[in-house]
Design a protein around this motif. Structure first.
Motif: not given
Ligand code: BTN
Length: 323
Positions: A241-265
């Motif tokens: 739940f804790t990690y999901f909420e952090q990632y979810y909050t980041n996901m809602l701001d499109p500016e964070n997409l590149p860093s989320l995708l590179s962390e996913y990769a």
């Protein structure tokens, strides 16, 4: 103060007198009593015996609302829990809810657990975490893949944190340890007039399962099999739940997409490996190059073309028995 008192009771492992607590923490006996009452409200089981003091009882492997929310500091994810002994599928149950964003449906047993691509999911009673997070995401239907990706990231991080296992993601969101699947995730959405009315992310984690039938044992694993230890399912739920909420909050701001995708990769075990994608009766052979902004797996074929894959089954050489 709450944290200090908890720490003290935890370290003691037995009774601690009110006098000792009041001396070491510099507070009055009536203040201690108030803090103890607050901790009990949060779900901690603390016994008190005259002339002995207070004792924090060892946690048991329960998944009821009080056990799961104990010490949970998220704003929304997991702050409402629907705990069921038995259900057909937590995803189906969640899709029929009208509940606050972040509500989680948890079941001890599922009689018709659903997997991806129409498969079924076996949920051994009491040994895993079979749960669904109910969301009201303010994203477009075509962006739902982002929820799929962050769910995998959250589970992967939670498993790493609680167990120390080196978990990775097999695209799009199987969680794998030592080449075997420990968790499956199924994200679904309900649309109303082209917008997302709700999305549900179903997460199945094999936790305290001692063994699998022979036909599954080369593909499936559990945290118990990987570590030789059992885990409290509520600890893993809270970390997810804790990690999901952090990632979810980041996901809602499109500016964070590149860093989320590179962390996913960086967590995705397909990237840089030889893969085969099966889409209907077509097979694409190549090397997984990365993830597109839409969450597609980018496969570079021997002729140099880069093909984005959104659906279908992707096998990786050496994982789940693909040779
Ligand atoms: C897969 O890997 O095929 C996805 C499996 C998803 C299983 C979970 S268990 C909790 C939730 N309820 C379901 O019916 N399915 C998901």
């Amino acid at each position: 103060m709450k944290e200090k008192l908890l720490q003290m009771l935890n370290d003691a492992g037995g009774y601690v007198s009110g006098e000792k607590i009041s001396r070491e923490l510099g507070v009055t006996r009536s203040y201690i009593w108030k803090v103890i009452a607050k901790l009990k409200d949060e779900g901690y089981v603390i016994s008190s015996v005259r002339n002995k003091g207070y004792r924090l009882e060892p946690a048991s492997d329960k998944l009821d609302e009080a056990s799961v929310r104990k010490g949970l500091t998220t704003a929304s994810i997991g702050q409402h829990i629907v705990y069921l002994d038995n259900v057909d599928s937590t995803n189906e149950y969640a899709k029929n809810l009208d509940a606050p964003h972040g509500t989680v449906v948890i079941a001890e047993d599922q009689t018709m657990g659903k997997g991806r691509r129409g498969k079924s999911w076996v949920s051994q009673p009491g040994t895993g975490l079979w749960m669904t997070i109910y969301l009201k995401p303010s994203i477009k239907p075509q962006e739902i893949m982002q929820v799929t990706l962050i769910s995998g990231m959250a589970v992967c991080k939670a498993i790493q944190q609680v167990t120390g296992c080196n978990a990775g993601i097999k695209w799009p969101n199987d969680i794998v340890i030592n080449g075997k699947k420990v968790c499956g995730i199924l994200t679904e959405m309900i649309l109303e007039e082209q917008t997302i009315a709700c999305a549900v992310t179903g997460i199945g984690i094999n936790i305290n399962i001692p063994s699998f039938p022979q036909e599954l044992s080369n593909r499936a694993t559990s945290l118990l099999i990987e570590t030789g230890k059992t885990f409290l399912r509520a600890d893993i739920a809270r970390a997810v739940f804790t990690y999901f909420e952090q990632y979810y909050t980041n996901m809602l701001d499109p500016e964070n997409l590149p860093s989320l995708l590179s962390e996913y990769a960086s967590m995705c075990i397909n990237v840089g490996r030889e893969v085969v994608a099966t889409i209907g009766n077509q097979e694409i052979h190549g090397v997984a190059e990365g993830i597109s902004p839409l969450g597609e797996l980018l496969i570079k074929t021997p002729d140099g073309a880069v093909i984005p894959v959104t659906s279908g089954e992707v096998s990786i050489r050496g994982v789940y028995g693909y040779i």
